[in-house]
Write a protein that holds these residues in place. Sequence first.
Motif, mmCIF file in Angstrom:
data_model
loop_
_atom_site.group_PDB
_atom_site.id
_atom_site.type_symbol
_atom_site.label_atom_id
_atom_site.label_comp_id
_atom_site.label_asym_id
_atom_site.label_seq_id
_atom_site.Cartn_x
_atom_site.Cartn_y
_atom_site.Cartn_z
ATOM 1 N N GLN A 168 0.833 -1.193 0.000
ATOM 2 C CA GLN A 168 0.000 0.000 0.000
ATOM 3 C C GLN A 168 0.873 1.251 0.000
ATOM 4 O O GLN A 168 1.952 1.267 0.584
ATOM 5 N N THR A 169 0.385 2.276 -0.683
ATOM 6 C CA THR A 169 1.112 3.540 -0.630
ATOM 7 C C THR A 169 0.821 4.214 0.703
ATOM 8 O O THR A 169 -0.310 4.197 1.182
ATOM 9 N N GLY A 170 1.843 4.798 1.301
ATOM 10 C CA GLY A 170 1.691 5.433 2.602
ATOM 11 C C GLY A 170 0.996 6.772 2.513
ATOM 12 O O GLY A 170 1.095 7.477 1.523
ATOM 13 N N LYS A 171 0.268 7.100 3.544
ATOM 14 C CA LYS A 171 -0.356 8.412 3.664
ATOM 15 C C LYS A 171 0.422 9.202 4.706
ATOM 16 O O LYS A 171 0.904 8.642 5.673
ATOM 17 N N LEU A 172 0.498 10.473 4.475
ATOM 18 C CA LEU A 172 1.215 11.321 5.408
ATOM 19 C C LEU A 172 0.328 11.710 6.580
ATOM 20 O O LEU A 172 -0.858 11.962 6.422
ATOM 21 N N MET A 173 0.947 11.753 7.758
ATOM 22 C CA MET A 173 0.286 12.241 8.956
ATOM 23 C C MET A 173 1.245 13.234 9.599
ATOM 24 O O MET A 173 2.408 12.925 9.827
ATOM 25 N N ALA A 182 -8.677 22.877 15.681
ATOM 26 C CA ALA A 182 -8.268 22.025 14.556
ATOM 27 C C ALA A 182 -8.270 22.815 13.254
ATOM 28 O O ALA A 182 -7.417 22.596 12.381
ATOM 29 N N ASP A 183 -9.190 23.754 13.106
ATOM 30 C CA ASP A 183 -9.238 24.590 11.899
ATOM 31 C C ASP A 183 -7.985 25.460 11.791
ATOM 32 O O ASP A 183 -7.453 25.666 10.702
ATOM 33 N N THR A 184 -7.517 25.958 12.920
ATOM 34 C CA THR A 184 -6.279 26.742 12.925
ATOM 35 C C THR A 184 -5.108 25.863 12.499
ATOM 36 O O THR A 184 -4.265 26.285 11.701
ATOM 37 N N MET A 185 -5.070 24.642 13.003
ATOM 38 C CA MET A 185 -3.960 23.747 12.670
ATOM 39 C C MET A 185 -3.974 23.377 11.184
ATOM 40 O O MET A 185 -2.918 23.263 10.559
ATOM 41 N N VAL A 186 -5.148 23.224 10.618
ATOM 42 C CA VAL A 186 -5.254 22.941 9.180
ATOM 43 C C VAL A 186 -4.672 24.113 8.382
ATOM 44 O O VAL A 186 -3.948 23.913 7.405
ATOM 45 N N GLN A 187 -4.948 25.332 8.820
ATOM 46 C CA GLN A 187 -4.411 26.507 8.119
ATOM 47 C C GLN A 187 -2.890 26.585 8.254
ATOM 48 O O GLN A 187 -2.192 26.924 7.292
ATOM 49 N N TYR A 188 -2.369 26.257 9.429
ATOM 50 C CA TYR A 188 -0.909 26.225 9.585
ATOM 51 C C TYR A 188 -0.312 25.140 8.680
ATOM 52 O O TYR A 188 0.731 25.343 8.067
ATOM 53 N N MET A 189 -0.986 24.004 8.590
ATOM 54 C CA MET A 189 -0.476 22.932 7.731
ATOM 55 C C MET A 189 -0.434 23.372 6.274
ATOM 56 O O MET A 189 0.535 23.085 5.559
ATOM 57 N N GLU A 190 -1.466 24.077 5.818
ATOM 58 C CA GLU A 190 -1.484 24.593 4.445
ATOM 59 C C GLU A 190 -0.328 25.571 4.224
ATOM 60 O O GLU A 190 0.344 25.523 3.198
ATOM 61 N N LEU A 191 -0.085 26.450 5.202
ATOM 62 C CA LEU A 191 1.018 27.400 5.100
ATOM 63 C C LEU A 191 2.354 26.660 5.049
ATOM 64 O O LEU A 191 3.205 26.945 4.200
ATOM 65 N N PHE A 192 2.541 25.692 5.937
ATOM 66 C CA PHE A 192 3.804 24.946 5.981
ATOM 67 C C PHE A 192 4.033 24.172 4.686
ATOM 68 O O PHE A 192 5.154 24.112 4.184
ATOM 69 N N ASN A 210 -5.131 14.929 3.387
ATOM 70 C CA ASN A 210 -6.474 14.987 2.796
ATOM 71 C C ASN A 210 -7.521 14.325 3.678
ATOM 72 O O ASN A 210 -8.421 13.656 3.188
ATOM 73 N N GLY A 211 -7.386 14.479 4.974
ATOM 74 C CA GLY A 211 -8.328 13.806 5.852
ATOM 75 C C GLY A 211 -8.585 14.580 7.119
ATOM 76 O O GLY A 211 -8.369 15.795 7.179
ATOM 77 N N PRO A 212 -9.021 13.892 8.146
ATOM 78 C CA PRO A 212 -9.435 14.553 9.378
ATOM 79 C C PRO A 212 -8.248 15.000 10.234
ATOM 80 O O PRO A 212 -7.104 14.645 9.988
ATOM 81 N N CYS A 213 -8.572 15.768 11.243
ATOM 82 C CA CYS A 213 -7.596 16.209 12.241
ATOM 83 C C CYS A 213 -7.967 15.545 13.563
ATOM 84 O O CYS A 213 -9.076 15.725 14.062
#
Length: 156
Positions: A2-7, A131-141, A25-28
């Motif tokens: 299986q191909t790995g997914k990033l966490m 969690a929404d803030t963390m998603v935005q930081y992840m997009e920035l990173f 591409n999934g939940p937090c």
Amino acid sequence: GQTGKLMYVMHNSEYPLSCFALFENGPCLIADANFDILMVKLKGFFQNAKANKIESRGTRYQYCDFLVKVGTVTMGPSARGISVEVEYCPCVIANDCWNLLMEFMQSFMGNHAPGIPSVFGTKHDSIYSPADTMVQYMELFNKIRKQQQVPVAGIR
């Protein structure tokens, strides 16, 4: 086979007792701070990418009902960018105060104020969460990581 997914495992100084695990591409997932220890025990199932550590450190300011955090984004020993986080504390439905946030950000960022974040598109009238803030930081990173991977043309 299986191909790995990033966490991505993330921490936020505003929530020192929590650990955030964002799946590609999934939940937090929000867990307690001991989640890191659990991940070490599961190292046979997960591969750690320490070279990709990226963080934002800076100063937190409060102006009336606004909370502003300005940070330097670093990858390893070198600075890669600047992050600006703005929160309007009395409001918990982000779409209800977006125009006010934009006006406030434009007062000190001018035309560099960002457009509406993608996380708002999925949260029309729901409560904004850490969690929404963390998603935005992840997009920035991720944006900063991609800039790092762009090959530099030869200069004479």
